[in-house]
Design a protein around this motif. Sequence first.
Motif, PDB file in Angstrom:
ATOM      1  N   ASN A 375       0.844  -1.185   0.000  1.00 60.96           N
ATOM      2  CA  ASN A 375       0.000   0.000   0.000  1.00 60.96           C
ATOM      3  C   ASN A 375       0.883   1.241   0.000  1.00 60.96           C
ATOM      4  OD1 ASN A 375      -2.813  -1.101   0.353  1.00 60.96           O
ATOM      5  ND2 ASN A 375      -1.793  -2.076   2.081  1.00 60.96           N
ATOM      6  N   ASN A 376       0.270   2.392  -0.193  1.00 63.10           N
ATOM      7  CA  ASN A 376       1.007   3.644  -0.185  1.00 63.10           C
ATOM      8  C   ASN A 376       1.542   3.907   1.220  1.00 63.10           C
ATOM      9  OD1 ASN A 376       2.024   6.172  -0.584  1.00 63.10           O
ATOM     10  ND2 ASN A 376       0.114   7.052  -1.398  1.00 63.10           N
ATOM     11  N   ALA A 377       2.862   4.077   1.323  1.00 61.90           N
ATOM     12  CA  ALA A 377       3.483   4.298   2.631  1.00 61.90           C
ATOM     13  C   ALA A 377       3.404   5.746   3.062  1.00 61.90           C
ATOM     14  CB  ALA A 377       4.945   3.856   2.588  1.00 61.90           C
ATOM     15  N   ASP A 378       2.959   6.597   2.152  1.00 64.68           N
ATOM     16  CA  ASP A 378       2.906   8.030   2.466  1.00 64.68           C
ATOM     17  C   ASP A 378       1.804   8.303   3.494  1.00 64.68           C
ATOM     18  OD1 ASP A 378       3.570  10.690   2.271  1.00 64.68           O
ATOM     19  OD2 ASP A 378       2.181  11.056   0.614  1.00 64.68           O
ATOM     20  N   GLY A 379       1.889   9.506   4.076  1.00 59.27           N
ATOM     21  CA  GLY A 379       0.862   9.877   5.040  1.00 59.27           C
ATOM     22  C   GLY A 379       1.049   9.163   6.356  1.00 59.27           C
ATOM     23  N   ASN A 380       2.305   8.947   6.713  1.00 60.32           N
ATOM     24  CA  ASN A 380       2.588   8.332   8.011  1.00 60.32           C
ATOM     25  C   ASN A 380       2.033   6.921   8.116  1.00 60.32           C
ATOM     26  OD1 ASN A 380       3.550   8.156  10.572  1.00 60.32           O
ATOM     27  ND2 ASN A 380       1.798   9.173  11.516  1.00 60.32           N
ATOM     28  N   SER A 426       6.866  10.977   0.041  1.00 66.46           N
ATOM     29  CA  SER A 426       5.598  11.144  -0.680  1.00 66.46           C
ATOM     30  C   SER A 426       5.138   9.769  -1.152  1.00 66.46           C
ATOM     31  CB  SER A 426       5.800  12.119  -1.842  1.00 66.46           C
ATOM     32  OG  SER A 426       4.554  12.431  -2.430  1.00 66.46           O
ATOM     33  N   THR A 427       4.332   9.758  -2.198  1.00 68.42           N
ATOM     34  CA  THR A 427       3.723   8.511  -2.659  1.00 68.42           C
ATOM     35  C   THR A 427       4.773   7.424  -2.911  1.00 68.42           C
ATOM     36  OG1 THR A 427       1.967   9.790  -3.691  1.00 68.42           O
ATOM     37  CG2 THR A 427       2.231   7.507  -4.416  1.00 68.42           C
ATOM     38  N   ASN A 428       4.555   6.270  -2.336  1.00 71.69           N
ATOM     39  CA  ASN A 428       5.547   5.203  -2.417  1.00 71.69           C
ATOM     40  C   ASN A 428       4.878   3.889  -2.012  1.00 71.69           C
ATOM     41  OD1 ASN A 428       8.035   3.887  -2.588  1.00 71.69           O
ATOM     42  ND2 ASN A 428       8.573   4.382  -0.472  1.00 71.69           N
ATOM     43  N   TYR A 429       5.180   2.840  -2.742  1.00 68.41           N
ATOM     44  CA  TYR A 429       4.563   1.540  -2.494  1.00 68.41           C
ATOM     45  C   TYR A 429       5.663   0.510  -2.234  1.00 68.41           C
ATOM     46  CZ  TYR A 429       0.536   3.940  -4.446  1.00 68.41           C
ATOM     47  OH  TYR A 429      -0.470   4.835  -4.678  1.00 68.41           O
ATOM     48  N   PRO A 430       6.282   0.542  -1.069  1.00 65.13           N
ATOM     49  CA  PRO A 430       7.454  -0.300  -0.809  1.00 65.13           C
ATOM     50  C   PRO A 430       7.110  -1.785  -0.733  1.00 65.13           C
ATOM     51  CG  PRO A 430       6.758   0.794   1.190  1.00 65.13           C
ATOM     52  CD  PRO A 430       5.913   1.358   0.087  1.00 65.13           C
ATOM     53  N   VAL A 431       8.157  -2.583  -0.865  1.00 63.65           N
ATOM     54  CA  VAL A 431       7.987  -4.038  -0.914  1.00 63.65           C
ATOM     55  C   VAL A 431       8.962  -4.707   0.060  1.00 63.65           C
ATOM     56  CG1 VAL A 431       7.299  -3.997  -3.330  1.00 63.65           C
ATOM     57  CG2 VAL A 431       9.706  -4.301  -2.758  1.00 63.65           C
ATOM     58  N   ILE A 432       8.738  -5.991   0.311  1.00 64.36           N
ATOM     59  CA  ILE A 432       9.754  -6.818   0.944  1.00 64.36           C
ATOM     60  C   ILE A 432      10.307  -7.768  -0.112  1.00 64.36           C
ATOM     61  CG2 ILE A 432       8.874  -6.621   3.297  1.00 64.36           C
ATOM     62  CD1 ILE A 432       7.633  -9.389   3.007  1.00 64.36           C
ATOM     63  N   VAL A 433      11.569  -8.125   0.038  1.00 69.22           N
ATOM     64  CA  VAL A 433      12.291  -8.863  -0.983  1.00 69.22           C
ATOM     65  C   VAL A 433      12.960 -10.077  -0.342  1.00 69.22           C
ATOM     66  CG1 VAL A 433      14.175  -8.729  -2.657  1.00 69.22           C
ATOM     67  CG2 VAL A 433      12.704  -6.741  -2.276  1.00 69.22           C
ATOM     68  N   ALA A 434      12.769 -11.240  -0.953  1.00 69.13           N
ATOM     69  CA  ALA A 434      13.427 -12.456  -0.463  1.00 69.13           C
ATOM     70  C   ALA A 434      14.921 -12.379  -0.740  1.00 69.13           C
ATOM     71  CB  ALA A 434      12.826 -13.685  -1.149  1.00 69.13           C
TER      72      ALA A 434
END
Lengths: 443, 439
Positions: A375-380, A426-434
């Motif tokens: 999800n978007n990580a922005d907005g705390n 700002s707008t960002n959709y971070p991931v986890i990576v194996a």
Amino acid sequence: MAKLSRIVSPGAEQDYLPNFMTWSSQDNGFEIFDSYLGHLTGGHNYTSSELWNAYSGWTSTSSNISSNSSSYWIQSISCNTQDGNMLLSVPAKGGRNVPFNRNPDTIAGWWSRNASIIHEPGVRNPWSIHLNNNYWALTVRGSTGAWDSVDGANGNYRDVGSFNSTYGSGSYNQRTRTLCIIMGSGSNNYRAYFWTHPTIDLMSKNLKGGQFSQFLSDAKAGYNGAKYFYNDFSWATSNSTGYNESQYKLKTIMGDNGVVGLMRMTPSNQTVSGYFTPTGVSGNGVSVTNLIALGLTTSYGWDNGDKYGAQHQVTWDASWVATYTPYYYYGSGFNIHFICAKDPSKQYYRQDGNTSVGMQIVPVMENQFLMCASNNADGNVQMYLGIVNPEGHRVNGTDGGGGAIGNGASLYLDWQYKQLDTPYTSTNYPVIVASSNWFGGSR
Amino acid sequence: MARLSGFVDPLEQDPKPLIGSWSADNNWGYWGYSVFDSNLTNIGGSDYSNNGEVRNNFGDRWATYGSFGSGSGGATYFIKSTTMNQAEGNWQVNIPADGQYSKSPGRNPDSASTFWPYFGVHIGQEGVRQRVSLYVNGNTLRVHPRGALHCYEQIGIDWFKNATGEPGAASYGMVSYNDRTRQLVIIQGNGNSYRLHSWTNKGRSLNEKSYLTGTIYRFMQEAFNGTNGASYFYNDFSWSTTNSNSYAESQYHMRIIAGDNGRVGLVRFTPSNHTVHAWIQPNPTGTSLTTTPQQISLIGVTTSYGIEQGSFYGQRSNITWDNNWVFAYSPYYYYGAGINMHVVSVANPAVGYYYQSGNTDVGFSVAPIQENKMAIRFNNWNADGNVGNQIGIMDPANSFLSNGGSIGYNAQSGVIDTYPPNTSYPIITPMTSWFGGSR
């Protein structure tokens, strides 16, 4: 089929518990955490590297994946496999300006055809077993070139018949030294082959060229105490003949108890998992018991490219295999079937029908999986994370909320956001990576 | 209750704790961190130049330059509050264990506040750090991976307790698990009246390397039903100290310590009144205590606030590497300045010491170091003048200490370098990973 008794020296031979990476292309930052969310290291990507230059759009987290096939594909659940992540090679020691991208086109051609490896607890497999129809090869884990290979059509290895098609439908159980390869002949018809060798271990760090061939031929000939048999079966599920993905890319788990677990994705139809019990004698006589079927909306598999469709990962102790696909198109949502490697007739699932958000799964601790919803990580908000624990459900028989859980049921998953800081503001959709390298994870 | 004679495999033990050093000056011209092992050997460090999501949202409360005085959680420099560190880590920063450059070393303190104040005291085998955090709020019990906000499972305490005639079920993290005795203790109550619940199950551990969902359910179920050699009992008691029935903090947010010898330590913070350490002796065969609360130490506080002002506030605790000493601490002044600390022995919670500072500008940071010691830093010490990040070492195992008396420390200087070359007030933080620490 008894489990071989082998003492694994704890700590000395065993790997660290898995680590994993968080990644944001926005600001090109990554962090590496151990299984207990302990912060190990961090750094950032080098944005003038050869592979970043070519695949930066694939690794982007600037928007969510939705129906995209290449842009933002890092968010797809299919991006992570037992061999690592198809787009990013996690630098276990972190660092500034690290060139760490991968070529997903090259990678996927190999990894998507790799068998599942049920290794000794805590001893990660040194090799991958690549199965592309009759080209069977050993690679350094996660590599894209064979250091040893055999011709699977050789009659010294198996009773070939008309069964010549596979796309990674196989599994090697190091604990029982048993290799299972499932070859198809079309129309939902299969022959499952089994080779067991008492002295050659295909996951030995000392494995030598030629021993793969000997493993197969000894078993076929009954030499040196090795054994071989095959079982024919058919497995038809809704529209399963309509796609190469569903016909030839069966996620296969060779159980400690001899039972074989299967998971199939039929794109735009369903994922289904089940199991069968081999007879130990060549011939017919097995049938697949279907246990879990989960619907899919429009979705794509191998038919649309090597990198798409079902993939799998294994826990640190190789007690559980997560087999999974996106729910929507190439990377949104998920269908996950968790299959127990001790007894593949024990299975659970999770499903998320999201059509915009990509989600990932990676192994943590001894026998669990961490999950992330991009999800978007922005907005705390930071990262959405949750943990699934199939072994706990199996052993204790509870559903996480106090009720009982039956075989084939949905697992408990407590999503919580605002976890783990992320780069960018700002707008960002971070991931986890194996991670390909678990160095630094806790013991 | 005897301590189980458990051989602890050295390979199961964690490295000795790491300590993070964090500083950020008044205009963000210099900021960064470094990491030291328990021998104060430098592991690594980095300056920091980018804004992550947490820095962006929580701004100058991250900085260490000045004082917050009577300010509350959103105040500039509040990272220097005594309440910002606990066994799970620091509420605002999460420094990487190798000190490597990180673009996002923050932690969202608002989200930490949703669960962290409700985590209990988790006592592992010697050198085995807690693998889970136990959350209690009323009758809700959750098992989290250590410090995580997501949980493995959520169950009802009332499923496995005797509630008949209980005074009430309020509890904010009054839970302690001792892996050496396999005893789980939860205290719930109403006002100054409490019911202590004890579940003991030597066949199950709540600190396995990989927690298995359903373990606490079976642990408590078997104990409550008296199966598999497990057992349950409850004791009712009351404990009144000055104005203790006036605050949620003092009534329901005590730190409790399930001792190796079966005694239970209690540390209570009554805002604007005092903090107090006492112990009780539960009675497994009856419904009331063998020994009612026995006071060990009591120290006053001035105007100060606890959890009734919001979950951001109140008492915190940490534990030494060997899990033999619990440090429970509260602010002395308002929301986070000064410190009232009680050090409680896990072997015998009737043994303990106290430390107090009546500072009204900033708080103290506390983090475990070596096997059985705690590093403490007064966050108003200036690193300027060639001293760097000074810390003191508290050694509760010192045999010259008098039970119930004060415990002190000597500050070292010139050992831990910090970023700004002039006026600076760095802090120390406990670390979420001890990887790379000395053995």
